[in-house]
Scaffold this active site. Structure first.
Site, mmCIF file in Angstrom:
data_model
loop_
_atom_site.group_PDB
_atom_site.id
_atom_site.type_symbol
_atom_site.label_atom_id
_atom_site.label_comp_id
_atom_site.label_asym_id
_atom_site.label_seq_id
_atom_site.Cartn_x
_atom_site.Cartn_y
_atom_site.Cartn_z
ATOM 1 N N ASN A 9 1.020 -1.507 0.123
ATOM 2 C CA ASN A 9 -0.218 0.282 0.167
ATOM 3 C C ASN A 9 1.030 1.976 -0.285
ATOM 4 O O ASN A 9 1.624 1.118 1.240
ATOM 5 C CB ASN A 9 -0.515 0.115 1.557
ATOM 6 C CG ASN A 9 -1.778 1.419 1.451
ATOM 7 O OD1 ASN A 9 -1.474 2.186 0.452
ATOM 8 N ND2 ASN A 9 -2.486 2.092 2.107
ATOM 9 N N LYS A 11 0.097 3.530 -0.598
ATOM 10 C CA LYS A 11 -0.140 5.447 0.280
ATOM 11 C C LYS A 11 0.551 6.903 -0.427
ATOM 12 O O LYS A 11 0.182 6.624 -1.699
ATOM 13 C CB LYS A 11 0.247 5.622 1.619
ATOM 14 C CG LYS A 11 0.430 4.244 2.456
ATOM 15 C CD LYS A 11 0.250 4.843 4.256
ATOM 16 C CE LYS A 11 -0.136 3.634 4.504
ATOM 17 N NZ LYS A 11 0.385 3.396 6.185
ATOM 18 N N HIS A 94 -9.415 1.226 4.727
ATOM 19 C CA HIS A 94 -8.435 1.115 5.283
ATOM 20 C C HIS A 94 -8.460 2.193 6.544
ATOM 21 O O HIS A 94 -9.851 3.279 6.121
ATOM 22 C CB HIS A 94 -6.834 1.878 3.952
ATOM 23 C CG HIS A 94 -6.038 2.002 5.247
ATOM 24 N ND1 HIS A 94 -5.746 2.920 6.083
ATOM 25 C CD2 HIS A 94 -5.101 1.078 4.681
ATOM 26 C CE1 HIS A 94 -4.227 3.035 6.856
ATOM 27 N NE2 HIS A 94 -4.001 1.678 5.690
ATOM 28 N N GLU A 96 -7.570 5.095 7.521
ATOM 29 C CA GLU A 96 -6.853 6.303 7.244
ATOM 30 C C GLU A 96 -8.234 6.333 6.689
ATOM 31 O O GLU A 96 -8.068 8.137 7.048
ATOM 32 C CB GLU A 96 -5.349 6.416 6.906
ATOM 33 C CG GLU A 96 -4.886 5.997 6.893
ATOM 34 C CD GLU A 96 -3.314 5.529 6.670
ATOM 35 O OE1 GLU A 96 -3.057 6.349 5.120
ATOM 36 O OE2 GLU A 96 -2.105 4.590 7.132
ATOM 37 N N GLU A 166 -5.900 -4.907 9.992
ATOM 38 C CA GLU A 166 -5.158 -3.720 10.493
ATOM 39 C C GLU A 166 -5.550 -3.058 12.196
ATOM 40 O O GLU A 166 -5.701 -2.332 11.517
ATOM 41 C CB GLU A 166 -4.891 -2.717 9.572
ATOM 42 C CG GLU A 166 -4.464 -4.015 7.881
ATOM 43 C CD GLU A 166 -4.032 -2.506 7.096
ATOM 44 O OE1 GLU A 166 -2.599 -2.447 7.171
ATOM 45 O OE2 GLU A 166 -4.055 -1.233 7.246
ATOM 46 N N GLY A 172 1.555 2.158 11.037
ATOM 47 C CA GLY A 172 3.035 2.669 10.585
ATOM 48 C C GLY A 172 3.657 3.324 12.051
ATOM 49 O O GLY A 172 4.451 4.205 12.264
ATOM 50 N N SER A 208 3.170 -2.097 10.535
ATOM 51 C CA SER A 208 4.217 -2.788 10.975
ATOM 52 C C SER A 208 4.809 -3.392 10.334
ATOM 53 O O SER A 208 5.381 -3.980 11.026
ATOM 54 C CB SER A 208 5.088 -2.118 11.964
ATOM 55 O OG SER A 208 4.939 -0.756 12.682
ATOM 56 N N GLY A 229 2.600 -1.196 4.313
ATOM 57 C CA GLY A 229 3.055 0.146 4.605
ATOM 58 C C GLY A 229 4.005 1.165 3.961
ATOM 59 O O GLY A 229 4.631 0.187 2.853
HETATM 60 P P1 PGA Z 1 2.256 0.114 7.163
HETATM 61 O O1 PGA Z 1 1.111 -0.041 7.183
HETATM 62 O O2 PGA Z 1 2.556 -0.421 6.821
HETATM 63 O O3 PGA Z 1 3.428 1.240 6.703
HETATM 64 O O4 PGA Z 1 2.131 0.016 9.413
HETATM 65 C C1 PGA Z 1 -0.057 -0.600 6.726
HETATM 66 C C2 PGA Z 1 -0.739 0.669 6.026
HETATM 67 O O5 PGA Z 1 -1.283 1.066 6.664
HETATM 68 O O6 PGA Z 1 -2.004 -1.032 4.915
#
Ligand code: PGA
Length: 246
Positions: A9, A11, A94, A96, A166, A172, A208, A229
């Site tokens: 992803n 983003k 997602h 976000e 998630e 993140g 993460s 991510g």
């Molecule tokens: P991350 O994000 O691997 O940076 O924690 C995962 C995601 O939001 O899909």
């Protein structure tokens, strides 16, 4: 045996030049892995992904989709448009988008329906916040998020989903759920899918996931891959996670 799937992803990251370098490195390094893999790029770069990845084992997809088929929805991108650019996948719900764009489970469910209608595979994201986990609400929260989506689908369509667990507090932050914590939630999600005869759906873990924890997470019985991510923006890291998947 469910196949493993590793999805990047990106983003809101990248540029034509940076993407070209990343995609070249991924194509060069992909080799023969048993796992399926894909990158979900910002919408303006889907044509670039199609040109670079067509005919390779790496699939591509988008990060969001409109719940509507077409019409007066300024700024939105329809599922058929994503299909036009060869997308296999689209991320829906997602955290976000749920948090920053006030997407409800009902809207996420409608987006899932729109994606399926266009022949795309929706990657439906569910996950609890830290406050919800601390309050003992994890199962209730993810159960409601998945249940609302399943409520709009036939059993046959439910079987076409990919699901991603998630935990919001792990995205993140460098804080990963332990394999046991993630497996516990995945097992409950699996049981919920089984009620729709959709127990074979791949359930990805996201939050993460990195080369050094990917193997142990994906060794859990109900963890069928990762939604990545930050580590998906570095070719060596993303390739290492695909390799860890098998
Ligand atoms: P991350 O994000 O691997 O940076 O924690 C995962 C995601 O939001 O899909």
């Amino acid at each position: 045996m469910r196949r493993k799937l590793v999805v990047g992803n990106w983003k809101m990251n990248g540029s034509l030049a940076a993407n070209a370098a990343l995609l070249d490195a991924l194509k060069a390094g992909l080799g023969q892995h048993a796992a399926d893999s894909a990158v979900c790029a910002p919408a303006p770069y889907l044509a670039q992904c199609q040109a670079a990845l067509g005919g390779t084992p790496l699939a591509w997809g988008a990060q969001d989709v409109s719940a509507h088929a077409s019409g007066a929805f300024t700024g939105e991108v329809g599922a058929a448009m994503l299909a036009d650019f060869g997308c296999s996948y689209v991320i829906v719900g997602h955290s976000e988008r749920r948090a920053m764009h006030a997407e409800s489970s009902e809207l996420v469910a409608k987006k899932t329906v729109a994606a399926l209608a266009a022949g795309l595979t929706p990657i439906v994201c569910v996950g609890e916040t830290l406050a919800e986990r601390d309050a003992g609400q994890t199962f209730a929260v993810v159960g409601e998020q998945l249940g609302t989506v399943l409520g709009l689908l036939s059993d046959a369509d439910a079987a076409r989903l990919v699901l991603a667990y998630e935990p919001v507090w792990a995205i993140g932050t460098g804080q990963t759920a332990t394999p046991a914590m993630a497996q516990e939630v995945h097992a409950q999600l699996r049981a919920q899918l089984e009620q729709k005869s959709a127990g074979k759906v791949q359930i990805l873990y996201g939050g993460s996931m990195k080369p050094d924890n990917a193997r142990e997470l994906m060794a859990q019985a109900d963890i069928d891959g990762g939604l990545i991510g930050g580590a998906a923006l570095k070719a060596v890291d993303f390739l290492a996670i695909i390799a860890a998947a098998g």
